[in-house]
Design a protein around this motif. Structure first.
Motif, PDB file in Angstrom:
ATOM      1  N   LEU A 245       0.828  -1.210   0.000  1.00  0.00           N
ATOM      2  CA  LEU A 245       0.000   0.000   0.000  1.00  0.00           C
ATOM      3  C   LEU A 245       0.857   1.253   0.000  1.00  0.00           C
ATOM      4  N   ALA A 246       1.902   1.244   0.829  1.00  0.00           N
ATOM      5  CA  ALA A 246       2.770   2.421   0.909  1.00  0.00           C
ATOM      6  C   ALA A 246       3.489   2.672  -0.412  1.00  0.00           C
ATOM      7  N   SER A 247       3.726   1.616  -1.187  1.00  0.00           N
ATOM      8  CA  SER A 247       4.423   1.791  -2.464  1.00  0.00           C
ATOM      9  C   SER A 247       3.619   2.650  -3.431  1.00  0.00           C
ATOM     10  N   LEU A 248       2.295   2.727  -3.245  1.00  0.00           N
ATOM     11  CA  LEU A 248       1.474   3.589  -4.098  1.00  0.00           C
ATOM     12  C   LEU A 248       1.827   5.053  -3.890  1.00  0.00           C
ATOM     13  N   ALA A 249       2.063   5.414  -2.620  1.00  0.00           N
ATOM     14  CA  ALA A 249       2.455   6.803  -2.337  1.00  0.00           C
ATOM     15  C   ALA A 249       3.828   7.095  -2.930  1.00  0.00           C
ATOM     16  N   GLU A 250       4.752   6.139  -2.795  1.00  0.00           N
ATOM     17  CA  GLU A 250       6.086   6.336  -3.355  1.00  0.00           C
ATOM     18  C   GLU A 250       6.029   6.440  -4.875  1.00  0.00           C
ATOM     19  N   ALA A 251       5.203   5.591  -5.491  1.00  0.00           N
ATOM     20  CA  ALA A 251       5.076   5.626  -6.949  1.00  0.00           C
ATOM     21  C   ALA A 251       4.515   6.954  -7.427  1.00  0.00           C
ATOM     22  N   THR A 252       3.668   7.575  -6.623  1.00  0.00           N
ATOM     23  CA  THR A 252       3.108   8.887  -6.994  1.00  0.00           C
ATOM     24  C   THR A 252       4.231   9.919  -7.144  1.00  0.00           C
ATOM     25  N   GLY A 253       5.110   9.978  -6.152  1.00  0.00           N
ATOM     26  CA  GLY A 253       6.213  10.928  -6.222  1.00  0.00           C
ATOM     27  C   GLY A 253       7.154  10.623  -7.362  1.00  0.00           C
ATOM     28  N   GLN A 254       7.451   9.354  -7.600  1.00  0.00           N
ATOM     29  CA  GLN A 254       8.374   8.990  -8.666  1.00  0.00           C
ATOM     30  C   GLN A 254       7.784   9.274 -10.047  1.00  0.00           C
ATOM     31  N   THR A 255       6.469   9.113 -10.159  1.00  0.00           N
ATOM     32  CA  THR A 255       5.817   9.408 -11.436  1.00  0.00           C
ATOM     33  C   THR A 255       5.934  10.882 -11.779  1.00  0.00           C
TER      34      THR A 255
END
Length: 445
Positions: A245-255
């Motif tokens: 779940l937390a990886s979704l937040a990280e993916a947002t920033g990386q995107t």
């Protein structure tokens, strides 16, 4: 060339530019160098911690490199029909935090349960993607920072005994890694840990250590289910579910970061689910081949900015090179023979850096009003107790020991719950710049 064709070529976005082979391969090699350190160091840590044979280690490394290559191809080229992949110059790597959690589960419940947890988490991520917009709000920097700090501290405790088995070699390797961080620049600096592993191994050989290199052919496919049939334990999988779940937040920033780097308007609502869908599909392969969750990484974005080449076909070519490296068994067998103290020293650096990254996330939290600092403090207490006093939970039922006995899972759940409770029921927080009639900073009235 006609004027129409010239206009058509000029409208191609930099991210969609197709490069000639003589330019494509050197650039792909640069991205390969930026990304190869993570899978190599992660697999060697897994193999050394789980006491795998050199042959098993080589097979695991082969699988991980192949999966990284497939992930890079998915993210770079995309599959539009399935809405998989962002069509951006991303690499996919085993996340350091994911590896740490995988090892924690493997040590407590066995590697078969760890593989089962990877499969459960990947399937779970696919199921929750329709609710991306709501879920990502549960993981502000406060929650993610606390979780990452706990992951780093927990794995330092696990890795330290590997160095203690031969402290002289371990500290020599730490010195080599520090030296490379000091003198290297650009893409080479990203390889400091990998070069430290090579340097530490050379020191071991020069001081009389004999490397145990497995034998075999030139090409080979990795082994399926190296730990036997995966075992599903939902309670044991909780730390990886939280990480997914937390990886979704990280993916947002990386995107946002990657889109801006290549000159494309960021669209997290469209791209993040596609990124996460590719992560989940490749991670299903990770569970089958015995390694940890895969996550899309912007680790190579510095190369994009340095070379000014924004084409996603460069990272697609790097993905092909990763697959080739994974199938070259002499290379994987040689890397699998790195001595345990050398691996332990590299692990200490990796996990200490993870903890520092967590502190960096927490630094983006406003601690001036005291509410967030209390949430962080309480979550760290919950997460640190199983690390410093594991006997506290010895008398609890098995399900409670599973839930609270894992520092990462307990701390992450506490951070999510406390953050939500304080946000909903705690005192309204007003920033210093707000006027007397301004609404609270959290948007409540």
């Amino acid at each position: 060339m006609s004027a129409t064709a010239a206009r058509s070529e000029s409208t191609v976005e930099p991210v969609d530019e197709r490069l000639p082979l003589q330019r494509l391969l050197p650039l792909a090699c640069q991205h390969l160098l930026a990304g190869v350190a993570a899978p190599v160091s992660s697999v060697i840590l897994i193999a050394t911690t789980l006491k795998l044979s050199s042959g098993q280690t080589a097979s695991l490394l082969s699988a991980t490199l192949v999966l990284c290559g497939i992930g890079a191809l998915l993210q770079s080229l995309g599959v539009r029909v399935l809405r998989v992949g962002a069509r951006l110059p991303f690499l996919m790597l085993p996340g350091g935090a994911a590896v740490a959690i995988f090892l924690q589960i493997a040590q407590e419940y066995g590697p078969a349960t760890a593989s089962g947890s990877v499969l459960v988490s990947a399937a779970f991520l696919l199921c929750v993607l329709p609710f991306y917009g709501r879920l990502v709000r549960l993981f502000p920097p406060l929650v993610m920072g606390t979780t990452v700090v706990l992951i780093g501290i927990n794995m330092i405790k696990v890795t330290a005994p590997m160095v203690a088995s031969e402290p002289g070699l371990g500290f020599a390797t730490l010195g080599v890694i520090a030296f490379f961080f000091l003198v290297l620049r650009g893409v080479w600096r990203q390889m400091a840990v990998l070069l430290g592993l090579v340097g530490g191994t050379l020191i071991a050989v020069l001081t009389g250590t004999e490397l145990q290199v497995a034998h075999g052919g030139t090409f080979a496919l990795p082994d399926l289910f190296p730990y036997g049939a995966p075992h599903i334990d939902l309670l044991a999988a909780i730390p990886l579910l939280v990480f997914a779940l937390a990886s979704l937040a990280e993916a947002t920033g990386q995107t946002v970061l990657n889109s801006e780097a290549v000159g494309r308007a960021p669209d997290p609502g469209r791209d993040v689910p596609r990124i996460a869908r590719a992560d989940a599909l490749v991670s299903l392969g990770s569970g089958i081949f015995g390694t940890s969750l895969m996550v899309t990484s912007a680790e190579n974005i510095g190369i994009v900015q340095l070379t000014r080449v924004r084409s996603r076909f460069v990272t697609a070519a790097a993905g092909v090179l990763l697959i080739v490296c994974g199938l070259l068994t002499p290379l994987t067998r040689l890397l699998a023979a790195i001595p345990e103290p050398v691996v332990g020293a590299a692990g200490l650096v990796i996990y200490a850096v993870i903890a520092v990254m967590g502190f960096g996330m927490l630094s983006r939290t406003d601690l001036s009003h005291g509410t967030d600092s209390v949430v962080i403090a309480l979550a760290l207490v919950v997460g640190m107790l199983p690390i410093v006093a594991p006997e506290m939970y010895a008398d609890l039922p098995s399900w409670a020991r599973t839930l609270f006995g894992s520092g990462v899972a307990a701390g992450a759940i506490a951070a999510v719950a406390l953050s939500a409770v304080f946000r909903l029921l705690g005192p309204a927080v007003t920033s210093p710049s707000d006027g007397p009639g301004a609404p609270p900073a959290d948007g409540s009235r």
